[in-house]
Scaffold this motif. Sequence first.
Motif, PDB file in Angstrom:
ATOM      1  N   MET A  45      -6.322   0.613   1.409  1.00 56.88           N
ATOM      2  CA  MET A  45      -5.453  -0.545   1.621  1.00 56.88           C
ATOM      3  C   MET A  45      -4.697  -0.475   2.944  1.00 56.88           C
ATOM      4  SD  MET A  45      -4.022  -1.737  -2.092  1.00 56.88           S
ATOM      5  CE  MET A  45      -3.351  -0.158  -2.580  1.00 56.88           C
ATOM      6  N   HIS A  74       0.816  -1.206   0.000  1.00 60.23           N
ATOM      7  CA  HIS A  74       0.000   0.000   0.000  1.00 60.23           C
ATOM      8  C   HIS A  74       0.856   1.265   0.000  1.00 60.23           C
ATOM      9  CE1 HIS A  74       0.794  -1.024   4.226  1.00 60.23           C
ATOM     10  NE2 HIS A  74       0.746   0.271   4.464  1.00 60.23           N
ATOM     11  N   CYS A 111      -6.597   4.758  -2.991  1.00 59.21           N
ATOM     12  CA  CYS A 111      -6.212   3.354  -2.857  1.00 59.21           C
ATOM     13  C   CYS A 111      -5.353   3.154  -1.614  1.00 59.21           C
ATOM     14  CB  CYS A 111      -5.459   2.890  -4.098  1.00 59.21           C
ATOM     15  SG  CYS A 111      -6.464   2.739  -5.585  1.00 59.21           S
ATOM     16  N   TYR A 112      -4.448   4.083  -1.366  1.00 62.66           N
ATOM     17  CA  TYR A 112      -3.594   3.971  -0.181  1.00 62.66           C
ATOM     18  C   TYR A 112      -4.423   3.986   1.093  1.00 62.66           C
ATOM     19  CZ  TYR A 112      -0.836   5.480   3.768  1.00 62.66           C
ATOM     20  OH  TYR A 112      -0.298   5.576   5.032  1.00 62.66           O
ATOM     21  N   CYS A 166       1.366   2.852  -3.296  1.00 60.48           N
ATOM     22  CA  CYS A 166       0.267   3.705  -3.758  1.00 60.48           C
ATOM     23  C   CYS A 166       0.470   5.134  -3.263  1.00 60.48           C
ATOM     24  CB  CYS A 166      -1.072   3.166  -3.268  1.00 60.48           C
ATOM     25  SG  CYS A 166      -1.566   1.605  -4.025  1.00 60.48           S
TER      26      CYS A 166
END
Length: 290
Positions: free
Chosen positions: A138, A57, A134-135, A60
Amino acid sequence: NSLPVQILAVTRFVERNTSHARMGGSPPPGSRKGYPAYAPVATREDGSGLNVFSINHEHCRLLGYVGFWLMAAQAILVTKAMGVPVDENTPLYKAFGYNNICINWDYGIRELGHFGPRESTAMLFPMFEIPMLCYLVMFHFHVYNNYLKGKVGKAFYTVCRFTLPVEIILMAWFRMIFVIGAFDDVNGHTSFFQLFQVLLAIVCAKNMHYYNKALNAVDKDGQRSMGPLDQVSRHFTGRQLKDSIQEPLQWIYLLTVVATTAFKIAIVRFQFAGKPFLITQGPTPSVSRR
């Protein structure tokens, strides 16, 4: 602890769609009830293969930061290439007495009468926005996975469950800087950037606790997990930091970030309220600069 982990959502999918996901394995020691023991390779009931992947992660987040600076760089180039005047007549200069990097995407169709740096920057904004979203998601999966393993306390995980939707909203709202232009409402334009600063402070606080405290456990070999401060110390001195040193450094870092963020927000809010301090140039911006 290796940062790349099997995303929990994928493992849950394996459990629901395989006939032999469990193959006599057992959850890691100290795991909470419900943590699954999965086979490294599984198949669906119809015999077809199931792809299970790992992802870091933090990659990202890095991609998001790179995307932001690429976006900012093109905004500067487009602004200069179009000959857009960045002088004392901008709304930011009139409000605060200086122009910051944001001025490079404040000019668009409404101000120039044609396609401008605001539109080109908005087109590239997903390079920054999507990796960061997304980071956030996740990282939450990562915390949840270690919560089930017993490496993260319930209190911290509860805080993460509360802050995740707030973080997603604040990240999504950052694009409002392109909707409410500085020439339309410099107060509203600036507010969404300040909300993004709040997001960064929240992420900083969670990272500090998670990497340097929540995962600062002793593994089966009696070795303590290494957080970022430990890794820096190991690189330069060959030793991990003592808790008596690591704990104060963590709090100094966190309090500095929170205090700096709060101070910057306060300066701007007082300026818009008509009670400026530290900012002495320019009139107090109220509603419109168009």
